[in-house]
Motif scaffolding. Structure first.
Motif, PDB file in Angstrom:
ATOM      1  N   UNK A  14      -4.963  45.056 -40.316  1.00 50.68           N
ATOM      2  CA  UNK A  14      -5.344  44.493 -39.022  1.00 50.68           C
ATOM      3  C   UNK A  14      -5.062  42.993 -38.974  1.00 50.68           C
ATOM      4  N   UNK A  15      -5.358  42.281 -40.043  1.00 49.51           N
ATOM      5  CA  UNK A  15      -5.100  40.836 -40.088  1.00 49.51           C
ATOM      6  C   UNK A  15      -3.600  40.569 -40.034  1.00 49.51           C
ATOM      7  N   UNK A  16      -2.811  41.328 -40.798  1.00 46.35           N
ATOM      8  CA  UNK A  16      -1.362  41.157 -40.791  1.00 46.35           C
ATOM      9  C   UNK A  16      -0.795  41.405 -39.381  1.00 46.35           C
ATOM     10  N   UNK A  17      -1.261  42.477 -38.728  1.00 47.59           N
ATOM     11  CA  UNK A  17      -0.787  42.788 -37.377  1.00 47.59           C
ATOM     12  C   UNK A  17      -1.161  41.698 -36.389  1.00 47.59           C
ATOM     13  N   UNK A  18      -2.374  41.162 -36.489  1.00 49.92           N
ATOM     14  CA  UNK A  18      -2.798  40.071 -35.615  1.00 49.92           C
ATOM     15  C   UNK A  18      -1.912  38.852 -35.803  1.00 49.92           C
ATOM     16  N   UNK A  78       1.158  38.745 -36.980  1.00 47.27           N
ATOM     17  CA  UNK A  78       2.508  39.038 -36.467  1.00 47.27           C
ATOM     18  C   UNK A  78       2.538  38.959 -34.946  1.00 47.27           C
ATOM     19  N   UNK A  79       1.500  39.464 -34.295  1.00 45.99           N
ATOM     20  CA  UNK A  79       1.413  39.419 -32.827  1.00 45.99           C
ATOM     21  C   UNK A  79       1.338  37.973 -32.346  1.00 45.99           C
ATOM     22  N   UNK A  80       0.551  37.141 -33.036  1.00 40.44           N
ATOM     23  CA  UNK A  80       0.439  35.734 -32.638  1.00 40.44           C
ATOM     24  C   UNK A  80       1.762  35.004 -32.814  1.00 40.44           C
ATOM     25  N   UNK A  81       2.486  35.305 -33.884  1.00 37.35           N
ATOM     26  CA  UNK A  81       3.797  34.696 -34.102  1.00 37.35           C
ATOM     27  C   UNK A  81       4.753  35.131 -32.985  1.00 37.35           C
ATOM     28  N   UNK A  82       4.736  36.416 -32.643  1.00 42.91           N
ATOM     29  CA  UNK A  82       5.601  36.937 -31.577  1.00 42.91           C
ATOM     30  C   UNK A  82       5.294  36.293 -30.230  1.00 42.91           C
ATOM     31  N   UNK A  83       4.037  35.901 -30.010  1.00 38.98           N
ATOM     32  CA  UNK A  83       3.639  35.245 -28.774  1.00 38.98           C
ATOM     33  C   UNK A  83       3.847  33.732 -28.826  1.00 38.98           C
ATOM     34  N   UNK A  84       4.379  33.236 -29.936  1.00 36.71           N
ATOM     35  CA  UNK A  84       4.629  31.808 -30.092  1.00 36.71           C
ATOM     36  C   UNK A  84       3.378  31.013 -30.412  1.00 36.71           C
ATOM     37  N   UNK A  85       2.381  31.653 -30.955  1.00 40.24           N
ATOM     38  CA  UNK A  85       1.115  31.000 -31.275  1.00 40.24           C
ATOM     39  C   UNK A  85       0.941  30.765 -32.758  1.00 40.24           C
ATOM     40  N   UNK A  86       1.980  30.311 -33.416  1.00 38.97           N
ATOM     41  CA  UNK A  86       1.882  30.058 -34.856  1.00 38.97           C
ATOM     42  C   UNK A  86       0.815  29.013 -35.143  1.00 38.97           C
ATOM     43  N   UNK A  87       0.138  29.180 -36.256  1.00 39.07           N
ATOM     44  CA  UNK A  87      -0.898  28.220 -36.660  1.00 39.07           C
ATOM     45  C   UNK A  87      -0.276  27.028 -37.327  1.00 39.07           C
TER      46      UNK A  87
END
Length: 186
Positions: free
Chosen positions: A171-175, A177-186
């Motif tokens: 679940x953490x990995x998927x979250x 990956x989804x944030x990276x795909x949305x351009x929300x990298x930390x």
């Protein structure tokens, strides 16, 4: 991480004879001194955690027949404070095995060094160890063979913890990956 190694890489555990739970069970005892205390005057949680890791590591090494490293500590519960002068007993055993990893359950008991009252449970923990070869690569471990009804219950509970651990990781990995795909990298 350790459960992602293929059987070809680690060797099949079907070729390794199983070991009963009692074969690697151990108890580590230590008397607590002033050097072990925190600012509140009780034994520092980190001191207890080191004893837990030491006992669990000995059990994992015994069960796997060689080096094993701490992969994770799923849970460490402190139930009662430990004080200077307490004789602490750390009891550990392998609860479950995978191809290259083992869950070790640990109970921490304490008793006054100068009294004959029975020990009190002051903590518990579950750790996952990975067996490694001389190059630090994962290696196969023998299956654990639960002997008693308590051992069987611990084995089943360990399977539940493993399922939750893997689901949480996924679940953490998927979250992420989804944030990276949305351009929300930390």
């Amino acid at each position: 991480m350790t459960d992602q190694v293929t059987a070809a890489e680690s060797g099949s555990t079907q070729d390794i004879p199983g070991k009963p739970t009692s074969a690697s069970r151990t108890t580590l005892s230590h008397i607590m001194s002033h050097n072990d205390t925190n600012l509140l005057g009780t034994v520092h949680g980190g001191v207890i955690m080191k004893l837990v890791d030491d006992a669990a590591g000995a059990v994992a090494g015994r069960h796997s027949g060689g080096p094993a490293v701490t992969a994770s500590m799923d849970e460490m519960a402190f139930l009662e404070p430990v004080r200077v002068g307490d004789l602490v007993h750390v009891k550990a055993q392998v609860n479950w095995t995978g191809r290259t990893s083992m869950e070790v359950g640990v109970r921490v008991l304490a008793e006054r060094w100068n009294e004959s009252a029975p020990p009190t449970q002051v903590g518990s923990a579950y750790l996952v160890f990975a067996a490694v070869d001389a190059d630090g690569k994962p290696r196969a471990v023998p299956p654990v063979l639960p002997e008693t009804e308590r051992d069987k219950r611990r084995y089943q509970e360990a399977q539940i913890r493993r399922t939750h651990r893997l689901a949480r990781r996924r679940a953490i990995r998927e979250l992420r990956e989804r944030r990276v795909a949305e351009g929300l990298e930390d």
